[in-house]
Design a protein around this motif. Structure first.
Motif, mmCIF file in Angstrom:
data_model
loop_
_atom_site.group_PDB
_atom_site.id
_atom_site.type_symbol
_atom_site.label_atom_id
_atom_site.label_comp_id
_atom_site.label_asym_id
_atom_site.label_seq_id
_atom_site.Cartn_x
_atom_site.Cartn_y
_atom_site.Cartn_z
ATOM 1 N N ARG A 1 46.199 41.564 31.764
ATOM 2 C CA ARG A 1 47.124 41.717 32.931
ATOM 3 C C ARG A 1 47.736 43.210 32.837
ATOM 4 O O ARG A 1 47.490 44.140 31.991
ATOM 5 C CB ARG A 1 48.324 40.914 32.888
ATOM 6 C CG ARG A 1 49.231 41.084 31.820
ATOM 7 C CD ARG A 1 50.634 40.352 32.010
ATOM 8 N NE ARG A 1 51.341 40.590 33.079
ATOM 9 C CZ ARG A 1 52.437 39.814 34.103
ATOM 10 N NH1 ARG A 1 52.278 38.702 33.897
ATOM 11 N NH2 ARG A 1 52.999 40.591 34.904
ATOM 12 N N TRP B 1 46.081 48.198 30.211
ATOM 13 C CA TRP B 1 46.113 46.916 30.377
ATOM 14 C C TRP B 1 46.518 46.258 28.916
ATOM 15 O O TRP B 1 46.330 46.495 28.145
ATOM 16 C CB TRP B 1 44.462 46.235 30.685
ATOM 17 C CG TRP B 1 44.010 46.734 31.948
ATOM 18 C CD1 TRP B 1 43.438 47.965 32.265
ATOM 19 C CD2 TRP B 1 43.962 46.033 33.077
ATOM 20 N NE1 TRP B 1 42.927 47.854 33.756
ATOM 21 C CE2 TRP B 1 43.354 46.587 34.230
ATOM 22 C CE3 TRP B 1 44.260 44.550 33.608
ATOM 23 C CZ2 TRP B 1 43.023 45.980 35.673
ATOM 24 C CZ3 TRP B 1 44.140 44.100 34.889
ATOM 25 C CH2 TRP B 1 43.631 45.035 35.680
ATOM 26 N N ALA C 1 51.616 39.996 27.249
ATOM 27 C CA ALA C 1 51.178 39.279 28.585
ATOM 28 C C ALA C 1 51.620 38.062 28.794
ATOM 29 O O ALA C 1 51.950 37.625 30.087
ATOM 30 C CB ALA C 1 49.463 39.447 28.324
ATOM 31 N N THR D 1 54.128 36.727 31.904
ATOM 32 C CA THR D 1 53.294 35.988 32.909
ATOM 33 C C THR D 1 54.493 34.759 33.101
ATOM 34 O O THR D 1 54.508 34.182 34.139
ATOM 35 C CB THR D 1 52.172 35.388 32.670
ATOM 36 O OG1 THR D 1 51.040 36.433 32.372
ATOM 37 C CG2 THR D 1 51.412 34.518 33.521
ATOM 38 N N PHE E 1 50.629 40.821 39.734
ATOM 39 C CA PHE E 1 50.305 41.720 38.857
ATOM 40 C C PHE E 1 48.649 41.602 39.089
ATOM 41 O O PHE E 1 48.283 40.936 39.686
ATOM 42 C CB PHE E 1 50.488 41.257 37.590
ATOM 43 C CG PHE E 1 50.378 39.693 37.002
ATOM 44 C CD1 PHE E 1 48.961 39.346 36.653
ATOM 45 C CD2 PHE E 1 51.132 38.787 37.493
ATOM 46 C CE1 PHE E 1 48.708 38.037 36.454
ATOM 47 C CE2 PHE E 1 51.027 37.527 37.505
ATOM 48 C CZ PHE E 1 49.857 36.848 36.684
ATOM 49 N N PHE F 1 44.585 41.324 37.005
ATOM 50 C CA PHE F 1 44.434 40.536 35.990
ATOM 51 C C PHE F 1 42.747 40.424 35.904
ATOM 52 O O PHE F 1 42.054 40.676 36.878
ATOM 53 C CB PHE F 1 44.525 39.047 36.515
ATOM 54 C CG PHE F 1 44.097 37.930 35.428
ATOM 55 C CD1 PHE F 1 44.942 37.787 34.367
ATOM 56 C CD2 PHE F 1 43.132 37.207 35.811
ATOM 57 C CE1 PHE F 1 44.725 36.807 33.352
ATOM 58 C CE2 PHE F 1 42.900 36.126 34.685
ATOM 59 C CZ PHE F 1 43.515 36.046 33.727
#
Length: 183
Positions: free
Chosen positions: A20, A39, A91, A95, A119, A121
């Motif tokens: 993400r 990332w 991550a 989330t 976000f 992905f």
């Protein structure tokens, strides 16, 4: 026996990763690179993921109801990605917290949920030389995931992500493969 079956075109995903980044992060120059700069990787995913597409389809009939519809009305496709993150890394925490934060105090770390958050992905799966990757420039987590502590499964969260139309109007969910079936 079929003379058209070609087992070399089939593959089973044996390995995979998910990442993400902030919403709007462009797709990396090589989506299959071993590491993706900018990332944040999910530390562990339980046995892959599910990509679903929902679409409402309505048959349209003429006023005197002939035997078959004259047309079908199709609403927009709504893609979703379902997966289970089985780690407590950055991550997964980002989330779960939906843009919130983690605060130290009272002998531990309090997880403070935020408001909804968008976000980018990436999810990719591989089997040897074959691979698939999915990219959403703008995604949103679905309902808050339930947490299950039953001694029978890995601790983690079942995430329901909805790719959204990006601000630039491009496709909500894009797909890459390493091979070209038309070549």
């Amino acid at each position: 026996m079929s003379s058209y079956a070609n087992p070399s075109l089939a593959f089973l995903a044996l390995d995979g990763d998910a990442f993400r980044a902030p919403a709007g992060t462009p797709v990396p120059p090589d989506i299959f690179a071993p590491s993706l700069s900018g990332w944040v990787p999910y530390g562990g995913i339980k046995a892959g993921f599910t990509k679903q597409v929902e679409q409402q389809i309505t048959d349209l009939y003429v006023w005197n109801k002939r035997e078959a519809p004259y047309r079908r009305k199709k609403d927009a496709k709504k893609p979703k990605i379902l997966f289970r993150a089985v780690d407590q890394g950055p991550a997964s925490a980002l989330t779960v917290l939906r843009g919130g934060s983690i605060s130290a105090g009272n002998g531990g770390h309090e997880w403070i949920e935020g408001d909804e958050e968008f976000f980018a992905f990436i999810f990719r799966v591989e089997d040897g030389d074959e691979a698939k990757a999915f990219y959403a420039q703008k995604a949103e987590a679905g309902p808050p995931p339930e947490e299950k502590y039953d001694g029978e499964d890995l601790d983690g969260w079942d995430f329901d992500l909805s790719p959204l139309i990006p601000d630039d109007g491009s496709k909500p969910l894009r797909r890459w493969t390493k091979s070209n079936p038309f070549a």
